[in-house]
Motif scaffolding. Structure first.
Motif, short mmCIF file in Angstrom:
data_model
loop_
_atom_site.label_atom_id
_atom_site.label_comp_id
_atom_site.label_asym_id
_atom_site.label_seq_id
_atom_site.Cartn_x
_atom_site.Cartn_y
_atom_site.Cartn_z
N THR A 291 -17.86 2.62 15.94
CA THR A 291 -16.88 3.27 16.83
C THR A 291 -15.54 3.45 16.12
OG1 THR A 291 -17.96 2.28 18.75
CG2 THR A 291 -15.70 3.10 19.04
N ALA A 292 -15.13 2.44 15.38
CA ALA A 292 -13.86 2.52 14.66
C ALA A 292 -13.90 3.60 13.58
CB ALA A 292 -13.51 1.17 14.05
N LYS A 293 -15.03 3.74 12.91
CA LYS A 293 -15.15 4.77 11.89
C LYS A 293 -15.09 6.17 12.50
CE LYS A 293 -17.78 2.15 8.43
NZ LYS A 293 -19.09 2.02 7.72
N GLN A 294 -15.72 6.38 13.65
CA GLN A 294 -15.67 7.68 14.32
C GLN A 294 -14.24 8.01 14.78
OE1 GLN A 294 -18.57 7.54 17.48
NE2 GLN A 294 -20.30 7.28 16.06
N THR A 295 -13.54 7.00 15.27
CA THR A 295 -12.15 7.21 15.68
C THR A 295 -11.29 7.60 14.50
OG1 THR A 295 -12.43 5.59 17.46
CG2 THR A 295 -10.17 6.15 16.82
N LEU A 296 -11.54 6.97 13.35
CA LEU A 296 -10.77 7.29 12.16
C LEU A 296 -11.01 8.73 11.71
CD1 LEU A 296 -8.90 6.41 9.85
CD2 LEU A 296 -10.92 5.57 8.64
N VAL A 297 -12.27 9.20 11.81
CA VAL A 297 -12.57 10.58 11.43
C VAL A 297 -11.81 11.56 12.32
CG1 VAL A 297 -14.41 12.32 11.35
CG2 VAL A 297 -14.82 10.02 10.46
N VAL A 298 -11.76 11.26 13.61
CA VAL A 298 -11.04 12.13 14.55
C VAL A 298 -9.54 12.12 14.24
CG1 VAL A 298 -10.42 12.47 16.97
CG2 VAL A 298 -12.78 11.89 16.34
N GLN A 299 -8.98 10.95 13.99
CA GLN A 299 -7.55 10.85 13.70
C GLN A 299 -7.19 11.60 12.41
OE1 GLN A 299 -5.05 9.70 15.49
NE2 GLN A 299 -6.41 9.14 17.20
N LYS A 300 -8.06 11.56 11.42
CA LYS A 300 -7.80 12.29 10.19
C LYS A 300 -7.81 13.80 10.44
CE LYS A 300 -9.43 8.91 6.77
NZ LYS A 300 -10.44 8.62 5.70
N ARG A 301 -8.73 14.25 11.28
CA ARG A 301 -8.79 15.69 11.60
C ARG A 301 -7.55 16.13 12.38
NH1 ARG A 301 -9.72 20.53 9.89
NH2 ARG A 301 -10.36 21.99 11.56
N LEU A 302 -7.12 15.29 13.32
CA LEU A 302 -5.90 15.61 14.07
C LEU A 302 -4.68 15.60 13.17
CD1 LEU A 302 -6.55 13.57 17.35
CD2 LEU A 302 -6.70 16.05 17.04
N ALA A 303 -4.67 14.70 12.18
CA ALA A 303 -3.54 14.67 11.26
C ALA A 303 -3.47 15.95 10.44
CB ALA A 303 -3.65 13.46 10.35
N THR B 99 -1.37 14.55 15.57
CA THR B 99 -1.26 13.10 15.76
C THR B 99 -0.22 12.56 14.78
OG1 THR B 99 -2.48 11.02 15.88
CG2 THR B 99 -3.04 12.51 14.11
N GLY B 100 0.25 11.37 15.09
CA GLY B 100 1.27 10.78 14.23
C GLY B 100 0.67 9.87 13.17
N ALA B 101 1.52 9.47 12.22
CA ALA B 101 1.07 8.59 11.13
C ALA B 101 0.71 7.20 11.65
CB ALA B 101 2.17 8.48 10.07
N LEU B 102 1.39 6.75 12.73
CA LEU B 102 1.10 5.43 13.28
C LEU B 102 -0.32 5.36 13.83
CD1 LEU B 102 1.99 2.60 14.03
CD2 LEU B 102 2.93 3.53 16.17
N LEU C 46 -2.86 7.13 12.94
CA LEU C 46 -3.80 7.16 11.82
C LEU C 46 -3.91 5.79 11.16
CD1 LEU C 46 -5.67 8.88 10.08
CD2 LEU C 46 -3.69 9.47 8.66
N GLN C 47 -2.79 5.10 10.98
CA GLN C 47 -2.82 3.77 10.38
C GLN C 47 -3.53 2.76 11.27
OE1 GLN C 47 1.26 2.79 9.54
NE2 GLN C 47 1.47 4.32 7.90
N GLN C 48 -3.33 2.88 12.58
CA GLN C 48 -4.02 1.97 13.50
C GLN C 48 -5.53 2.19 13.46
OE1 GLN C 48 -2.07 2.79 17.23
NE2 GLN C 48 -0.46 1.26 16.88
N ALA C 49 -5.95 3.45 13.36
CA ALA C 49 -7.38 3.74 13.28
C ALA C 49 -7.97 3.15 12.00
CB ALA C 49 -7.62 5.24 13.35
N GLN C 50 -7.24 3.27 10.88
CA GLN C 50 -7.71 2.69 9.62
C GLN C 50 -7.76 1.17 9.70
OE1 GLN C 50 -8.72 4.41 6.60
NE2 GLN C 50 -9.51 2.32 6.38
N GLY C 51 -6.79 0.57 10.38
CA GLY C 51 -6.78 -0.89 10.53
C GLY C 51 -7.97 -1.40 11.33
N ARG C 52 -8.35 -0.65 12.37
CA ARG C 52 -9.52 -1.08 13.16
C ARG C 52 -10.81 -0.99 12.35
NH1 ARG C 52 -6.38 1.23 17.40
NH2 ARG C 52 -7.18 3.34 16.98
N VAL C 53 -10.89 -0.01 11.45
CA VAL C 53 -12.06 0.08 10.58
C VAL C 53 -12.11 -1.14 9.64
CG1 VAL C 53 -13.10 1.37 8.68
CG2 VAL C 53 -12.25 2.56 10.69
N ASN C 54 -10.97 -1.49 9.06
CA ASN C 54 -10.92 -2.65 8.17
C ASN C 54 -11.30 -3.93 8.90
OD1 ASN C 54 -10.06 -0.90 6.18
ND2 ASN C 54 -7.89 -1.38 6.44
N GLU C 55 -10.79 -4.07 10.13
CA GLU C 55 -11.11 -5.26 10.93
C GLU C 55 -12.60 -5.31 11.27
OE1 GLU C 55 -9.78 -7.36 15.17
OE2 GLU C 55 -8.91 -5.44 14.55
#
Length: 280
Positions: free
Chosen positions: A110-122, A127-130, A132-141
Motif C-alpha cells: 500500500t505504501a509503495k502504491q501511494t508513493l507512485v501516486v505522489q510522484k505522479r502528482l508531483a 502535490t507538495g514536497a512534504l 512526497l517525503q511522507q509517502a517515501q518515509g512510509r515505504v521505508n518503514e
C-alpha cells in the motif's frame, strides 16, 4: 668362697652391659621412610616410559537455545541420534509470526502504491514536497517491518550447524518455551580431539605434527594420532603444558569422553662429543 661370688657377679654385669651396647636403637613408629623407599619407581607411567593419560573430546560442543517465545511443533531427535549439517532439529509453531509477516507485506505494498501516486502528482505540480517525503518515509518503514517479520519467521526452525549427535535433550514436543530456554545439547563427532597434559620438559621433543599412539581403554584398540596444537602457557606450579592432538585416519567407534594411554617416541640420546685430539 666370698671371692668367687664377687668374681661371678662382676662377669654377669659385664655380659649384660655388652648386650645393651650391641642392641640397635629402636625406630619410632612415625619416623620417615628411608630415602630409597620413598623414591618413585623409574618405570612409573609418564616418568620415563614416554606415556601419559589422554582423553577424547569433541571439537565443537554447543547447547541450542530458543530465540522465540513459541510452542515447539517438532523435536524429532532424541539423545544419541545422529544428524547432518543443515538438518532441521527444532521447529516452532509460528502461525502468529507468519500472519504478522503477511500484514507487514500488505502495508508495504500500500505504501509503495501511494508513493507512485505522489510522484505522479508531483510531476503535475499537484502535490507538495512534504506529502512526497511522507509517502517515501512510509515505504521505508514498511520495508523495515517486513525485514523484521521475515527475520522472526526464519527463527521458527533451527538447523544443525555441523555433523554430530544429540548429547542431551532438554525440551519436548508441544512445550512452550521463551527466548534463552535450552533445547538440545549437540556434540561434533566428525573429528575428535585428544586432550593431554604433559611435562614441560617434553617440549624439547614435541612439535606440531609429532606422531604418537593411543591405547583406548574402552575399545582395547590402538589408534594413531598427531599433535595439532601446543599450549600457550606452562603451569608454573606443576610444570606441565596442555597439548591437543587429532586422530589420523579412521576414528570409527570413538566417542567423546573415552580415555587411554598416549605413547610417544623415546627421546633421542645425543651422540657423544669426540675427545679433542692432543696437539703434537
Amino acid at each position: 668362697m666370698m671371692l668367687a661370688r664377687r668374681f661371678l657377679g662382676t662377669a654377669l654385669l659385664a655380659a649384660c652391659a655388652g648386650m645393651v651396647q650391641a642392641a640397635p636403637p629402636a625406630t619410632p613408629a612415625n619416623a620417615p621412610a628411608p630415602a630409597a623407599a620413598m623414591k618413585a619407581p623409574a618405570d612409573a607411567p609418564g616418568a620415563s616410559d614416554n606415556r601419559i593419560r589422554t582423553q577424547f573430546a569433541p571439537r565443537n560442543e554447543v547447547v541450542i537455545s530458543s530465540e522465540l517465545a513459541a510452542k515447539i511443533s517438532s523435536l524429532p531427535l532424541r539423545e544419541g541420534d545422529a544428524f547432518r549439517t543443515g538438518q532441521t532439529l527444532v521447529a516452532f509453531d509460528c502461525s502468529l509470526f507468519q500472519a504478522q509477516l503477511g500484514k507487514a507485506r500488505a502495508t508495504l505494498d500500500t505504501a509503495k502504491q501511494t508513493l507512485v501516486v505522489q510522484k505522479r502528482l508531483a510531476e503535475l505540480n499537484s502535490t507538495g514536497a512534504l506529502e512526497l517525503q511522507q509517502a517515501q518515509g512510509r515505504v521505508n518503514e514498511g520495508t523495515a517491518e517486513v525485514a523484521y517479520s521475515q527475520a522472526t519467521v526464519n527463527r521458527c526452525t533451527i538447523h544443525a550447524p555441523f555433523n554430530g549427535r544429540i548429547a542431551k535433550r532438554q525440551a519436548a514436543n508441544y512445550q512452550y518455551v521463551t527466548p534463552g530456554t535450552p533445547l538440545l545439547g549437540l556434540i561434533d563427532t566428525s573429528e575428535l580431539e585428544l586432550q593431554l597434559i604433559v611435562p614441560s620438559q617434553w617440549l624439547s621433543r614435541l612439535k606440531v605434527g609429532s606422531k604418537f599412539q593411543v591405547q583406548v581403554d574402552e575399545l582395547g584398540t590402538q589408534v594413531s594420532a598427531r599433535i595439532a596444537r601446543l599450549g600457550a602457557r606452562i603451569d608454573p606450579v606443576s610444570q606441565t603444558i596442555g597439548v591437543t592432538g587429532v586422530v589420523d585416519g579412521n576414528a570409527a567407534g570413538l566417542l567423546p569422553g573415552m580415555g587411554g594411554w598416549a605413547t610417544f617416541a623415546p627421546a633421542s640420546t645425543p651422540a657423544p662429543t669426540p675427545a679433542p685430539t692432543p696437539a703434537r
